[in-house]
Design a protein around this motif. Structure first.
Motif, short mmCIF file in Angstrom:
data_model
loop_
_atom_site.label_atom_id
_atom_site.label_comp_id
_atom_site.label_asym_id
_atom_site.label_seq_id
_atom_site.Cartn_x
_atom_site.Cartn_y
_atom_site.Cartn_z
N UNK A 410 0.83 -1.20 0.00
CA UNK A 410 0.00 0.00 0.00
C UNK A 410 0.86 1.25 0.00
N UNK A 411 0.25 2.36 -0.43
CA UNK A 411 0.93 3.65 -0.41
C UNK A 411 1.16 4.11 1.04
N UNK A 412 2.29 4.78 1.27
CA UNK A 412 3.42 4.99 0.35
C UNK A 412 4.22 3.71 0.16
N UNK A 413 4.60 3.45 -1.08
CA UNK A 413 5.31 2.23 -1.41
C UNK A 413 6.76 2.29 -0.95
N UNK A 414 7.40 1.14 -0.81
CA UNK A 414 8.81 1.14 -0.43
C UNK A 414 9.65 1.92 -1.44
N UNK A 415 10.58 2.71 -0.96
CA UNK A 415 11.44 3.47 -1.87
C UNK A 415 12.44 2.52 -2.52
N UNK A 416 12.99 2.88 -3.67
CA UNK A 416 14.06 2.06 -4.24
C UNK A 416 15.27 2.02 -3.30
N UNK A 417 16.01 0.94 -3.35
CA UNK A 417 17.19 0.81 -2.49
C UNK A 417 18.13 1.98 -2.69
N UNK A 418 18.25 2.44 -3.91
CA UNK A 418 19.18 3.54 -4.22
C UNK A 418 18.81 4.85 -3.53
N UNK A 419 17.56 4.97 -3.06
CA UNK A 419 17.12 6.20 -2.39
C UNK A 419 17.27 6.14 -0.88
N UNK A 420 17.71 5.02 -0.35
CA UNK A 420 17.93 4.93 1.09
C UNK A 420 19.14 5.77 1.48
N UNK A 421 19.00 6.49 2.57
CA UNK A 421 20.10 7.34 3.02
C UNK A 421 21.05 6.53 3.89
N UNK A 422 22.32 6.51 3.52
CA UNK A 422 23.36 5.84 4.29
C UNK A 422 24.34 6.90 4.75
N UNK A 423 24.66 6.96 6.03
CA UNK A 423 25.59 7.98 6.53
C UNK A 423 26.90 7.95 5.75
N UNK A 424 27.49 9.11 5.50
CA UNK A 424 28.70 9.17 4.66
C UNK A 424 29.92 8.53 5.27
N UNK A 425 29.93 8.33 6.59
CA UNK A 425 31.09 7.70 7.23
C UNK A 425 30.62 6.90 8.42
N UNK A 426 31.30 5.79 8.67
CA UNK A 426 30.97 4.93 9.80
C UNK A 426 31.77 5.42 11.00
#
Length: 468
Positions: A410-426
């Motif tokens: 159902x809406x809102x649908x899962x975002x594409x994996x490429x749109x997931x935010x990953x922190x720039x540094x661990x």
């Protein structure tokens, strides 16, 4: 096996390893494993070398990752090295972040007003779909992970999530399979070739069978009634690591200072409590440990992962751990304050749990409920979470059932994996957001971290503890 010093440099002296890999800095360290960043000389690929000091943990991780090779949401094992009288070294794909870092960053951005209220619904759905795919791959192969938590869910720079740290995993087997295997232990070969260039096989060299959905559910139902495991070595191997998060690996659970093998049951004859074919209850990380383990069960199955999965889902929703207990007793109290008292009505057969009669709490007249922990979320979210966070293991929905839930369609649908935010540094968490500080936030119930007087009663076999 005695714990080796974390500063061990034996990995740098092994010719079969240094001939293939250029070893750089150590990026993670725990009580039973060190992890190094390295470069494969043949093609320059960055990898993680995980040196494991405990034989049983190494055996389990290699066994599980061999069976799960090719699963897109499980960390990839390229190869491993293992010789007599030397530590096992597993070569894994290098992933620099994990879900706990992603959650911490979302929490930090929320505090600074940079990221709204945390994750969007579409982001949460995509993270959960990836986790469910990884858990489903494990369970289709009858592998129970036993330590699912955000720190053991690695994340690539492009947002792909992969389950990792299978040092506590067990492979459930049918009784006849266990009988055929016999008592002889399998010795690992000296060097196993790179799995990228080999077919998917188990350690015995047998082709891996892909289970159909019908066969999967059939075996799950059978295993609910008879939990049989690959070996009976649990009681010697479940001394978990500290809080160190090992990049690209392998965070292993916090050290547990609880009373004994069965959590709170003391027996004058000894604390062993484990028998042949049984599994230990002292496994997993406390905040994600299901009630059956908290009450000392040694006859459990895939369902323990489903409870842990629910705790991870709740943390994605709220950016806070659902049950951040400071001890096993506190953990049970927090669960009870949310779900109500444990009894036969909510979990038929619970009175047979080893520690059920050893611990009792005052009647919780108005339990908070899962919805009370997440007051700003929709009914569909709460309904899905309740399929996981429930006392009776038999009522918990499987990973494949959850993947078919309407919530993800159902809406809102899962975002594409490429749109997931990953922190720039661990980078390491700042002091305010450190996991060691997570249990300082305002509790769901103001009385949950203080029990008042404790009533200890002697029994014929030891004693029981009652809490007001």
């Amino acid at each position: 096996m005695d714990k080796q010093p974390a500063s061990s440099w034996s990995i740098h002296t092994r010719p079969e390893i240094i001939a293939k890999y250029e070893i750089f800095e150590r990026v993670g360290s725990g009580a039973y494993a060190d992890v190094y960043r390295a470069r494969r000389i043949s093609d320059g690929l960055t990898v993680a070398l995980k040196e494991i000091f405990d034989y049983q943990s190494a055996f389990r991780e290699i066994d599980a990752l061999s069976l799960l090779h090719g699963s897109p949401n499980v960390v990839l094992m390229h190869e491993y090295f293992w010789r007599e009288d030397e530590n096992a070294v597993i070569v894994l794909e290098f992933l620099r972040s994990d879900l706990s870092a992603v959650i911490r960053d979302a929490k930090r951005r929320k505090k600074k007003g940079e990221g709204g209220d945390g994750f969007s619904v579409g982001e949460i759905k995509r993270w959960m779909i990836q986790i469910l795919n990884g858990v489903d791959a494990c369970h289709r192969n009858l592998i129970v992970h036993r330590d699912l938590k955000p720190g053991n869910m690695l994340v690539s720079d492009d947002g792909v999530l992969k389950l990792a740290d299978f040092g506590q995993a067990r492979i459930l087997m049918e009784p006849e399979d266990e009988e055929r295997e016999g008592e002889a232990s399998r010795e690992p070969p000296e060097v196993i070739p790179d799995y990228v260039n080999s077919s998917q096989k188990g350690l015995e060299g047998q082709e891996q069978e892909v289970l159909s959905r019908d066969e999967y559910f059939r075996q799950v139902e059978e295993l609910k009634a008879k939990q049989v495991v690959r070996d009976d070595t649990d009681k010697d191997s479940n001394v978990p690591d500290g809080d160190a998060s090992c990049l690209a690996t392998c965070t292993v659970s916090e050290m547990d200072d609880d009373f004994g093998t069965n959590s709170f049951a003391y027996d004058e004859e000894g604390l062993d409590g484990g028998g042949e074919g049984l599994m230990t209850s002292c496994v997993g990380t406390r905040w994600f440990r299901p009630p059956e383990l908290l009450y000392g069960s040694t006859m459990y199955g895939l369902e323990i992962d489903l409870w842990s999965l629910g705790c991870v889902f709740a943390e994605l929703l709220s950016l806070e751990p659902l049950f951040p207990g400071v001890s096993d007793i506190d953990q049970i109290s927090r669960v009870t304050n949310v779900l109500g008292n444990l009894n036969e009505e909510v979990w038929p057969g619970c009175v047979d749990l080893p520690d059920y009669k050893s611990i009792s709490f005052a009647e919780v007249e108005s339990p908070l409920g899962v919805e009370g922990c997440l007051p700003n979320h929709s009914g569909d979210v709460i309904a899905l979470l309740k399929k996981l966070i429930c006392y009776d293991p038999a009522r918990r929905a499987t990973a494949v059932e959850l993947l078919s839930d309407k919530y993800f369609k159902e809406e809102p649908l899962p975002v594409p994996v490429s749109e997931l935010y990953v922190p720039p540094a661990m980078s390491g968490p700042d002091e305010e957001d450190s996991p060691r500080k997570w249990n300082d936030y305002r509790e769901m119930d103001s009385d949950s971290d203080g029990f008042g007087p404790v009533n200890v009663k002697p029994t014929s076999s030891g004693f029981t503890i009652e809490f007001p």
